[in-house]
Design an enzyme around this catalytic site. Sequence first.
Site, PDB file in Angstrom:
ATOM      1  N   ASN A   1       0.825  -1.221   0.000  1.00 52.26           N
ATOM      2  CA  ASN A   1       0.000   0.000   0.000  1.00 52.26           C
ATOM      3  C   ASN A   1       0.862   1.275   0.000  1.00 52.26           C
ATOM      4  O   ASN A   1       0.341   2.369   0.166  1.00 52.26           O
ATOM      5  CB  ASN A   1      -0.963   0.012   1.198  1.00 52.26           C
ATOM      6  CG  ASN A   1      -0.238   0.169   2.520  1.00 52.26           C
ATOM      7  OD1 ASN A   1       0.991   0.060   2.569  1.00 52.26           O
ATOM      8  ND2 ASN A   1      -0.971   0.418   3.586  1.00 52.26           N
TER       9      ASN A   1
ATOM     10  N   LYS B   1      -5.023 -20.608   3.995  1.00 50.66           N
ATOM     11  CA  LYS B   1      -5.837 -21.764   4.386  1.00 50.66           C
ATOM     12  C   LYS B   1      -6.702 -22.239   3.210  1.00 50.66           C
ATOM     13  O   LYS B   1      -6.815 -23.440   2.959  1.00 50.66           O
ATOM     14  CB  LYS B   1      -6.711 -21.348   5.568  1.00 50.66           C
ATOM     15  CG  LYS B   1      -7.563 -22.447   6.135  1.00 50.66           C
ATOM     16  CD  LYS B   1      -8.428 -21.910   7.256  1.00 50.66           C
ATOM     17  CE  LYS B   1      -9.771 -22.610   7.252  1.00 50.66           C
ATOM     18  NZ  LYS B   1     -10.705 -22.000   8.182  1.00 50.66           N
TER      19      LYS B   1
ATOM     20  N   TYR C   1       4.173  -1.879  17.848  1.00 46.47           N
ATOM     21  CA  TYR C   1       4.939  -2.782  16.963  1.00 46.47           C
ATOM     22  C   TYR C   1       5.223  -4.115  17.671  1.00 46.47           C
ATOM     23  O   TYR C   1       4.895  -5.182  17.154  1.00 46.47           O
ATOM     24  CB  TYR C   1       6.234  -2.092  16.563  1.00 46.47           C
ATOM     25  CG  TYR C   1       7.088  -2.852  15.580  1.00 46.47           C
ATOM     26  CD1 TYR C   1       6.662  -3.075  14.276  1.00 46.47           C
ATOM     27  CD2 TYR C   1       8.351  -3.323  15.942  1.00 46.47           C
ATOM     28  CE1 TYR C   1       7.458  -3.764  13.356  1.00 46.47           C
ATOM     29  CE2 TYR C   1       9.153  -4.002  15.034  1.00 46.47           C
ATOM     30  CZ  TYR C   1       8.704  -4.212  13.750  1.00 46.47           C
ATOM     31  OH  TYR C   1       9.509  -4.891  12.843  1.00 46.47           O
TER      32      TYR C   1
HETATM   33  N1  LIG Z   1      14.610  -4.296   8.198  1.00 51.52           N
HETATM   34  C1  LIG Z   1      14.757  -4.778   9.418  1.00 51.52           C
HETATM   35  O1  LIG Z   1      15.793  -4.565  10.038  1.00 51.52           O
HETATM   36  C2  LIG Z   1      13.666  -5.612  10.053  1.00 51.52           C
HETATM   37  C3  LIG Z   1      13.907  -6.109  11.336  1.00 51.52           C
HETATM   38  C4  LIG Z   1      12.935  -6.872  11.933  1.00 51.52           C
HETATM   39  C5  LIG Z   1      11.766  -7.176  11.270  1.00 51.52           C
HETATM   40  N2  LIG Z   1      11.548  -6.688  10.033  1.00 51.52           N
HETATM   41  C6  LIG Z   1      10.256  -7.013   9.400  1.00 51.52           C
HETATM   42  O2  LIG Z   1      10.433  -7.301   8.024  1.00 51.52           O
HETATM   43  C7  LIG Z   1       9.335  -6.795   7.270  1.00 51.52           C
HETATM   44  C8  LIG Z   1       9.851  -5.859   6.177  1.00 51.52           C
HETATM   45  O3  LIG Z   1      10.562  -4.777   6.775  1.00 51.52           O
HETATM   46  P1  LIG Z   1      11.312  -3.662   5.917  1.00 51.52           P
HETATM   47  O4  LIG Z   1      12.537  -3.292   6.631  1.00 51.52           O
HETATM   48  O5  LIG Z   1      11.378  -4.103   4.507  1.00 51.52           O
HETATM   49  O6  LIG Z   1      10.287  -2.455   6.085  1.00 51.52           O
HETATM   50  P2  LIG Z   1       9.663  -1.487   4.974  1.00 51.52           P
HETATM   51  O7  LIG Z   1       8.900  -0.454   5.715  1.00 51.52           O
HETATM   52  O8  LIG Z   1      10.706  -1.051   4.013  1.00 51.52           O
HETATM   53  O9  LIG Z   1       8.665  -2.474   4.210  1.00 51.52           O
HETATM   54  C9  LIG Z   1       7.382  -2.796   4.661  1.00 51.52           C
HETATM   55  C10 LIG Z   1       6.442  -2.720   3.476  1.00 51.52           C
HETATM   56  O10 LIG Z   1       5.119  -3.062   3.892  1.00 51.52           O
HETATM   57  C11 LIG Z   1       4.205  -2.170   3.265  1.00 51.52           C
HETATM   58  N3  LIG Z   1       2.969  -2.146   4.046  1.00 51.52           N
HETATM   59  C12 LIG Z   1       2.794  -1.650   5.298  1.00 51.52           C
HETATM   60  N4  LIG Z   1       1.508  -1.779   5.662  1.00 51.52           N
HETATM   61  C13 LIG Z   1       0.856  -2.385   4.625  1.00 51.52           C
HETATM   62  C14 LIG Z   1      -0.497  -2.770   4.396  1.00 51.52           C
HETATM   63  N5  LIG Z   1      -1.452  -2.549   5.300  1.00 51.52           N
HETATM   64  N6  LIG Z   1      -0.803  -3.352   3.208  1.00 51.52           N
HETATM   65  C15 LIG Z   1       0.158  -3.563   2.259  1.00 51.52           C
HETATM   66  N7  LIG Z   1       1.450  -3.217   2.421  1.00 51.52           N
HETATM   67  C16 LIG Z   1       1.795  -2.625   3.597  1.00 51.52           C
HETATM   68  C17 LIG Z   1       4.949  -0.839   3.244  1.00 51.52           C
HETATM   69  O11 LIG Z   1       4.423   0.090   2.323  1.00 51.52           O
HETATM   70  C18 LIG Z   1       6.357  -1.280   2.893  1.00 51.52           C
HETATM   71  O12 LIG Z   1       6.563  -1.324   1.502  1.00 51.52           O
HETATM   72  C19 LIG Z   1       8.404  -6.110   8.270  1.00 51.52           C
HETATM   73  O13 LIG Z   1       7.392  -7.005   8.650  1.00 51.52           O
HETATM   74  C20 LIG Z   1       9.302  -5.832   9.452  1.00 51.52           C
HETATM   75  O14 LIG Z   1       8.577  -5.810  10.659  1.00 51.52           O
HETATM   76  C21 LIG Z   1      12.471  -5.900   9.413  1.00 51.52           C
END
Ligand SMILES: NC(=O)c1ccc[n+]([C@@H]2O[C@H](COP(=O)([O-])OP(=O)(O)OC[C@H]3O[C@@H](n4cnc5c(N)ncnc54)[C@H](O)[C@@H]3O)[C@@H](O)[C@H]2O)c1
Length: 317
Positions: free
Chosen positions: A33, A105, A145
């Site tokens: 999104n 599922k 979070y």
């Molecule tokens: N990068 C890190 O260090 C890290 C560490 C721990 C966990 N994570 C997890 O990995 C995943 C990816 O993280 P990232 O670093 O790429 O973050 P990011 O913010 O770059 O990517 C997250 C993506 O999800 C999309 N998004 C958010 N809400 C949404 C929704 N309701 N519908 C559709 N898309 C949606 C955002 O637009 C974004 O493109 C996340 O779940 C994050 O919690 C990342």
Amino acid sequence: MRSVLVAGGAGFIGTHFTEYLLNKGFKVFSVDNFSTGKPENIKRFLGDPNYTFEEMDIVKGVPKGKFDFIVDLASPASPQKYLSLPVETMLVNSVGVLNLLNLAKENRSRFLLASTSEVYGDPEVHPQREDYWGHVNPIGPRSVYDEGKRFAEAITMAFYRYEKLDVRIARIFNTYGPYMDVGDGRIIPNFAYQALTGKPITIYGDGSQTRSFCYVSDMVEGLFLLMTLDGLEGEVVNLGNPDERTVKEVADLICEILNVPKNYEYLPLPQDDPKKRKPDITKAKKLLNWSPKVDFETGLRKTLEWYKEVLNVGKDV
Ligand SMILES: NC(=O)c1ccc[n+]([C@@H]2O[C@H](COP(=O)([O-])OP(=O)(O)OC[C@H]3O[C@@H](n4cnc5c(N)ncnc54)[C@H](O)[C@@H]3O)[C@@H](O)[C@H]2O)c1
């Protein structure tokens, strides 16, 4: 050809994961999104016959279709972003995950959840193993979070236990690399931006708190193995690099690589900020035969080159 639905596919890890999957010959259906991801991130995939993108909020709905794998990477991930999107963060990690699990599922897809080391909170056990339950403040600002992800894990395990769905959970520790938004607010993009634009580097606390950084190519390899290997139903696996650094060390190294003065501004530590963070990756080594390959300085140099390009600062780090 095997198909993968990648939710959050325009984000930092989502973009790298998409590239990895396409290179491995998978069909990728990506949704996002753009709440924290960017359309520019996915430009390079458009036109690839194995790539489809749909702008979509997974809280409101999911795509129609049958996928072999569903990977949930959709969630704001940096404190700056999730604190500015508190309710959205809770909803995507609850209703959004539920929607994807129901889709999985329906078609008996294999489901991979991107969880986080934040489920351990400000840990009292070091390094963190998967069987540690964490030390999380349920009503602190970061709870949107931390508790969101804990709920996401719980509902994923409920589908495993009660619906016999093949699920896997990756607890991702700090990951960095190109395509991590320069305004993301996390430590490496922050320091890189400040160092490259001649601003003082802002260190919270005295900089003695530790973090462990995993280069993104290692992370996507770990995620891919956790997604594709058979016999890992219901497994929760830490993915990260155990090479632990103090925040001050990170700032020093960035300044040294960029050859800029060590100009630091010390600010108070945010509430509930974890003092140390280091994954125990024994389980990932055993189950996935995986461990990170890219050392911190190599990864940092590649990442800084990318920030130089994005910020249009002279090259040759
Ligand atoms: N990068 C890190 O260090 C890290 C560490 C721990 C966990 N994570 C997890 O990995 C995943 C990816 O993280 P990232 O670093 O790429 O973050 P990011 O913010 O770059 O990517 C997250 C993506 O999800 C999309 N998004 C958010 N809400 C949404 C929704 N309701 N519908 C559709 N898309 C949606 C955002 O637009 C974004 O493109 C996340 O779940 C994050 O919690 C990342």
